[in-house]
Enzyme design. Structure first.
Site, PDB file in Angstrom:
ATOM      1  N   ASP A   1     -43.487 -63.641  -6.378  1.00 20.12           N
ATOM      2  CA  ASP A   1     -43.817 -62.332  -6.965  1.00 20.12           C
ATOM      3  C   ASP A   1     -42.587 -61.777  -7.684  1.00 20.12           C
ATOM      4  O   ASP A   1     -41.913 -60.871  -7.176  1.00 20.12           O
ATOM      5  CB  ASP A   1     -44.254 -61.357  -5.854  1.00 20.12           C
ATOM      6  CG  ASP A   1     -45.483 -61.845  -5.104  1.00 20.12           C
ATOM      7  OD1 ASP A   1     -46.441 -62.278  -5.759  1.00 20.12           O
ATOM      8  OD2 ASP A   1     -45.474 -61.793  -3.863  1.00 20.12           O
TER       9      ASP A   1
ATOM     10  N   ASP B   1     -57.719 -61.378  -4.557  1.00 22.85           N
ATOM     11  CA  ASP B   1     -56.866 -60.601  -3.661  1.00 22.85           C
ATOM     12  C   ASP B   1     -57.808 -59.864  -2.716  1.00 22.85           C
ATOM     13  O   ASP B   1     -58.709 -59.148  -3.164  1.00 22.85           O
ATOM     14  CB  ASP B   1     -56.044 -59.576  -4.445  1.00 22.85           C
ATOM     15  CG  ASP B   1     -54.962 -60.230  -5.301  1.00 22.85           C
ATOM     16  OD1 ASP B   1     -54.776 -61.445  -5.210  1.00 22.85           O
ATOM     17  OD2 ASP B   1     -54.300 -59.498  -6.070  1.00 22.85           O
TER      18      ASP B   1
END
Ligand code: 1PR
Length: 551
Positions: free
Chosen positions: A403, A244
């Protein structure tokens, strides 16, 4: 530097191929018109995505006859992926579109009744007649990504003088590589197959592969069982490292990692956690044996002109040293640039592909597109990012990153959504839950469940699901097996399990307890608790097939 000519005929990611060619000491000259084919000594025909799309581009641009002439002249020729498929007569992917017909036979689709299609991952290319054909090694694995394959019939191509390397996927034996005289072609991507793939490219470019084949032409194929080189089910368990990436408060681009998507330190200053530099960390994971590396641009660099996206430079640098597939996600949607110009999701994806990405991952935009798909009675208009990018680059190039977050309910009919009975009841003892999709990095929850989302994006042309789980992210408590089973049962495309990995045993658990196609880890690698290599050693020790890193 000696040169090789590369055919530039469709939009496709050839950046990695150029990097791989340069890595083995050659430079690329582009063939940009049919007339230029005659200038080539060594010619490579790359190709990804749809057979019909590639072959009709070749035909309409007038390349078919010059390519045939090059092959007939005896000059070295290499086809990669659709470049191999093009050598056959045709493919059921587009029955009306003829191939080059250098070899007999037509491709067909893998059967998806009991396995995921596309076939994505590391598998064999075993050649019983010539085990080291063009640098192939029976112990190595090669990166494949394709839905259509040339079925293998023992002895058929060999009887015409071809050496054939095969792989097996879900009981189907397919052609992984072929060679005869001046022609060599691979269904796998040598440029994405680590050191094992670079060996194949080198053997083609320096002529050693063709010379070895000429001195040992293929003889009779040994019977299966007589020879350990005949390939068996060979797809490995895919282990992915995820980074990330975002800009921290000091303006540096860093690898970060959240707990349930909160990437700030728990201390009073609440700084963005800085776990290292993206390019260096990607390289480290490649050298530890990661089968793929994924970059998620978690804040999408909102205030930056698109052409200056820092992620483009990260990809350019990473793809020079990391020869496994690279995925990039974050901000892939239609957008308006800082100067007011409209930029389409396809244009953004193109910039990423040209910088070295092999796949793009779409998050929030996929949720919105799925909502519109259901609102319109499941109509596809062809205008979503997923449809446009998969049409141009192939389904395998489009990942949807999900997500989800658990929503607990006391019983299944308490919601219209697809529920699972959970072994981990909710705060009020609720025994069921459904997984709600979120957008904007988990900040906004939508009335759409994971089954609805994944089925909608599969219909749009997405080739793979990256299945995160906000409840599990950063917890080190293992993957959410209930979520993974629900999504695996809903779609035929491959699923990557993500969120919650805390030790190598969690990888073993997810591969044993679910039918997931791949598993991804982040925090445990970034914090240095375990290496990718340790995960693979553990999987191997427990009897699961993995790809070993070759230095
Ligand atoms: O919506 O298309 O712009 O894409 C944004 C992308 O950024 C999405 O793929 C979304 O998943 C990701 N993202 C957004 N915010 C965050 C955040 O953490 N605040 N990260 C975020 C997602 C989850 C995984 C993580 C696994 C494994 N990170 O990538 O790597 O959960 O972690 P673990 O092994 O440490 O448990 P768009």
């Amino acid at each position: 530097m000696p040169t090789v000519h590369l055919l530039d005929y469709v939009a496709g990611n050839v950046r990695s191929l150029v990097n791989a060619i340069e890595r083995v000491g050659y430079s690329v000259e582009w063939v940009r018109s049919p007339e230029e084919v005659a200038n080539a000594d060594k010619l490579i025909l790359p190709g990804v995505g749809h057979f019909g799309h590639c072959l009709s581009q070749l035909a309409s641009a007038g390349y078919m006859a010059p390519i045939r002439a090059h092959i007939e002249s005896g000059k070295p020729f290499m086809g990669i992926c659709v470049g191999l498929q093009a050598l056959f007569e045709g493919s059921s992917e587009d029955p009306n579109c003829p191939g080059l017909s250098v070899l007999p036979g037509k491709l067909d689709r893998f059967d998806d009744t009991s396995k995921s299609v596309p076939h994505i991952g590391w598998n064999d290319a075993s050649c019983p007649t010539n085990p080291n054909l063009f640098g192939l090694n029976p112990d190595s694995k090669y990166y494949y990504v394709h839905s259509y394959k040339m079925p293998y019939t023992k002895g058929q191509l060999e009887s015409q003088g071809w050496a054939v390397a095969t792989g097996v996927y879900g009981g189907e034996t397919f052609v992984g590589a072929i060679a005869k005289g001046n022609v060599m072609a691979t269904q796998f991507h040598p440029e994405k197959s680590g050191v094992a793939g670079l060996r194949v490219i080198r053997a083609f470019l320096d002529g050693s592969g063709a010379a070895a084949l000429a001195s040992h032409p293929p003889q009779e194929v040994p019977n299966a069982g007589d020879d350990a080189l005949v390939s068996k089910e060979g797809l490995t368990r895919r282990v992915i490292a995820c980074l990330d990436v975002r800009t921290n408060d000091q303006g540096d681009l860093v690898v970060t990692k959240g707990d349930q998507y909160d990437v700030r330190e728990k201390s009073d200053d609440r700084n963005v956690r800085n776990l290292g530099k993206p390019v260096e960390m990607a390289r480290k994971y490649y050298e530890q044996g990661a089968d793929e590396v994924t970059f998620l641009n978690i804040t999408s660099f909102r205030d930056c002109p698109v052409a200056d996206l820092p992620m483009l430079e990260i990809l350019r640098l990473t793809s020079k040293t990391v020869f496994v597939p690279l995925t990039v996600g974050g901000g892939i949607r239609d957008t308006v640039d800082t100067d007011g110009t409209k930029v389409s999701a396809l244009e953004i994806a193109t910039m990423y592909f040209q910088s070295g990405a092999d796949k793009v991952s779409i998050g929030s935009d996929a949720v919105i597109a799925a909502e519109e798909y259901y609102a319109s009675g499941k109509t596809l208009f062809g205008n979503t990012a997923i449809e446009q990018i998969s049409k141009a680059y192939g389904n395998q190039a489009v990942v949807v990153s999900v997500d989800p977050k658990r929503v607990y309910v006391p019983k299944p009919d308490a919601t219209r959504h697809h529920t699972v009975k959970t072994s981990y009841p909710g705060p009020k003892g609720e025994e069921y839950c459904w997984y709600a999709c979120t957008i904007k990095g988990g900040r906004e929850t939508r009335d759409l469940d994971v089954v609805e989302l994944t089925q909608a994006v599969e219909a749009m042309g997405c080739g793979e699901i990256l299945l995160n789980c906000i409840d599990k992210d950063g917890t080190n408590s293992g993957f959410d097996l209930e979520l993974i089973r629900q999504v695996k049962a809903a779609v035929r495309i491959p699923v990557i399990a993500s969120s919650g990995a805390g030790n190598p045993g969690h990888f073993e658990e997810v591969f044993r307890e679910t039918t997931t196609d791949a598993a991804l880890g982040a925090g445990m690698f970034h914090r240095g608790e375990y290496t990718v290599q340790q995960v693979k050693e553990e999987l191997k020790a427990r009897g699961l097939v993995v790809r070993q890193f070759e230095g």
